[in-house]
Design an enzyme around this catalytic site. Structure first.
Site, PDB file in Angstrom:
ATOM      1  N   GLU A  74       0.819  -1.207   0.000  1.00  0.00           N
ATOM      2  CA  GLU A  74       0.000   0.000   0.000  1.00  0.00           C
ATOM      3  C   GLU A  74       0.855   1.260   0.000  1.00  0.00           C
ATOM      4  OE1 GLU A  74      -2.219  -3.295   2.190  1.00  0.00           O
ATOM      5  OE2 GLU A  74      -0.184  -2.480   2.127  1.00  0.00           O
ATOM      6  N   PRO A 279      10.688 -17.078  -3.407  1.00  0.00           N
ATOM      7  CA  PRO A 279       9.560 -17.301  -2.489  1.00  0.00           C
ATOM      8  C   PRO A 279       9.078 -15.993  -1.883  1.00  0.00           C
ATOM      9  CG  PRO A 279      11.612 -17.995  -1.466  1.00  0.00           C
ATOM     10  CD  PRO A 279      11.944 -17.636  -2.883  1.00  0.00           C
ATOM     11  N   ARG A 280       7.782 -15.895  -1.686  1.00  0.00           N
ATOM     12  CA  ARG A 280       7.215 -14.682  -1.102  1.00  0.00           C
ATOM     13  C   ARG A 280       7.804 -14.420   0.279  1.00  0.00           C
ATOM     14  NH1 ARG A 280       5.128  -9.736  -2.094  1.00  0.00           N
ATOM     15  NH2 ARG A 280       3.649  -9.099  -0.498  1.00  0.00           N
ATOM     16  N   GLY A 321      13.536  -7.980  -0.792  1.00  0.00           N
ATOM     17  CA  GLY A 321      13.639  -6.745  -1.557  1.00  0.00           C
ATOM     18  C   GLY A 321      14.394  -6.833  -2.866  1.00  0.00           C
ATOM     19  N   GLU A 322      14.532  -8.028  -3.443  1.00  0.00           N
ATOM     20  CA  GLU A 322      15.303  -8.162  -4.678  1.00  0.00           C
ATOM     21  C   GLU A 322      14.472  -8.676  -5.849  1.00  0.00           C
ATOM     22  OE1 GLU A 322      19.919  -8.640  -3.840  1.00  0.00           O
ATOM     23  OE2 GLU A 322      18.843 -10.522  -3.516  1.00  0.00           O
ATOM     24  N   ASN A 346       0.675  -9.272  -7.105  1.00  0.00           N
ATOM     25  CA  ASN A 346       0.534  -8.157  -8.038  1.00  0.00           C
ATOM     26  C   ASN A 346       1.248  -8.448  -9.362  1.00  0.00           C
ATOM     27  OD1 ASN A 346       0.353  -5.721  -9.328  1.00  0.00           O
ATOM     28  ND2 ASN A 346       1.353  -4.522  -7.747  1.00  0.00           N
ATOM     29  N   GLU A 349       3.871  -5.489 -11.300  1.00  0.00           N
ATOM     30  CA  GLU A 349       5.313  -5.350 -11.077  1.00  0.00           C
ATOM     31  C   GLU A 349       6.104  -6.028 -12.183  1.00  0.00           C
ATOM     32  OE1 GLU A 349       5.180  -5.286  -6.163  1.00  0.00           O
ATOM     33  OE2 GLU A 349       5.494  -7.173  -7.239  1.00  0.00           O
TER      34      GLU A 349
END
Length: 444
Positions: A74, A279-280, A321-322, A346, A349
């Site tokens: 968000e 992986p998330r 973050g990659e 999403n 991206e």
């Protein structure tokens, strides 16, 4: 229908009062809960006072917009809006609040000049009063669906105009709120304006009680591309060389095994194939590696700084973050959380970074976007592991189809490029109207 949603609305004030009492007398329990979160690493101990409504930073002079977003996704979607608002008024400042450690770290790096971050106060009236008395915002923006009752009601009591931006009410959330029509109705009626992500969201907001509602587009289309370290990109490109590759992005349990099955099925027909799994939740990387190795795959794990060698079949990018790095490394990207019934991640991206997108059948979190991508030829939808293998292989072999998906995705993104300007104009109109003493919120 609409009448069913509104039925029982008179219970709203009573339920909200009960919530207010419980959060007041429940102070000791709330403090215990927050201490547990500190121990678990879910709170920032050095800035914990902010969660109690305190701030070490002074309020800047001039107009101040307070923007609240729940977490990383968000808050990222709000960055282009913040920049546009600041560019439109050289005296304006923006305070961004979020509730998670990861979002705070991200905002520290990404927020532009004249904007700053603070943790949102816990939803307890005493904390919120301190917060509002210190910052005295001229306008409050809420991102998506972060409806904290005390936070909203205390802001409303100060006659601060409130706007819901990029409002999202999924069909599942809508069904849930139908059980509490008086509560959500009273909360939504406190907003000067509710801007839905889609026409469907705007309609559901209307049915739940929003007085002024419209859809100007989805701000997720304007989010800057995910960043990547240029040196790391070059280094990994050298390791991979000209090998064919595909990416399984933001995967959830069960999807890594499917990625392995895809590799086993099509790998023999594509010598040197590299499957990249992001992986998330990065903490699952070692477990994923163990399972895939037990299936006979040669893996390399990024968190262990293992190099991609010619023998590496599956690269597990289990770092935070990659993702932007790996979207740039592969122009074929499967969007995770979509082969399992969890609603999808999403896909925009990947489109932003020129990927040919594949997703599974479970994309309820991005239903409207998925429908539009299908109409514009911007993605391939698959029903399961076998179909995923076929889609990946088709895109590996057919340069023309892969490039067509990428170009269609680029055009689709560009078709939504003006959403920030439209939303910012609405916000500035409310801000300037309120400054003249004719705020529609104050008059309501």
């Amino acid at each position: 229908d609409r009448g069913d949603v509104r039925h029982g609305g008179g219970d709203g004030p009573m339920m909200l009062m009960l919530y207010r009492i419980l959060t007041t007398v429940g102070g000791p329990a709330i403090k215990y809960y927050l201490k547990r979160r500190i121990v678990e690493g879910k709170e920032d101990p050095s800035r914990f006072a902010e969660r109690k409504g305190k701030s070490a930073q002074r309020r800047p002079k001039g107009p101040l917009i307070w923007l609240h977003a729940a977490s990383v996704g968000e808050s990222l979607s709000m960055l282009p809006l913040i920049e546009t608002l600041l560019n439109a008024d050289s005296q304006l400042h923006v305070l961004m609040t979020t509730g998670t450690v990861t979002s705070a770290a991200l905002m520290a790096d990404r927020l532009p000049e004249r904007s700053f971050h603070q943790y949102v106060p816990v939803d307890r009236a005493a904390y919120i009063r301190k917060f509002l008395s210190h910052w005295r915002p001229d306008l409050a923006l809420w991102a998506e669906s972060e409806f904290w009752p005390n936070l909203l009601m205390e802001t409303q009591r100060r006659n601060v105009p409130m706007i819901l931006v990029n409002g999202r009410i999924s069909p599942k959330s809508f069904s849930g709120w139908r059980w509490f029509p008086g509560v959500i109705g009273q909360l939504l009626r406190g907003f000067t304006l509710c801007l839905g992500q889609t026409e469907g969201d705007a309609d559901r907001l209307k049915q739940l009680g929003a007085r002024n509602h419209k859809c100007l587009g989805n701000l997720k289309f304007a989010v800057p591309p995910l960043p990547a370290d240029t040196e790391e990109l070059i280094r990994l490109e050298q390791q991979i060389s000209s090998r064919p590759r595909w990416l399984a992005a933001s995967t959830h349990p069960g999807e890594e095994e499917v990625a392995g099955q895809v590799h086993a099925k099509i790998g023999p027909r594509h010598p040197g194939l590299l499957t990249i799994i992001v992986p998330r939740h990065a903490g699952r990387g070692s477990d994923i590696a163990v399972r895939l190795r037990s299936e006979g795959f040669f893996t390399a794990q990024r968190s262990r700084q293992e190099t991609i060698t010619p023998e590496t079949e599956i690269y597990i990018a289990d770092t935070m973050g990659e993702l932007g790095l790996f979207f740039r490394l592969s122009d074929i990207a499967f969007i995770g959380k979509s082969l399992v019934p969890l609603g999808g991640q999403n896909p925009l991206e990947a489109l932003q970074l020129d990927c040919a997108v594949i997703h599974g059948p479970h994309m309820a979190n991005f239903q409207r976007i998925t429908e539009e991508m299908a109409k514009t030829g911007s993605a391939l939808a698959v029903t399961g592991g076998g179909a995923l293998a076929a889609a990946v292989e088709t895109l590996l072999k057919d340069d023309k189809q892969r490039q067509s998906l990428i170009e269609n995705g680029r055009e689709y993104m560009e078709s939504h490029s003006h959403v920030v300007d439209r939303v910012s104009r609405e916000i500035l109109t409310v801000l300037k109207t309120d400054a003249t003493g004719k705020s529609p919120h104050a008059a309501a």
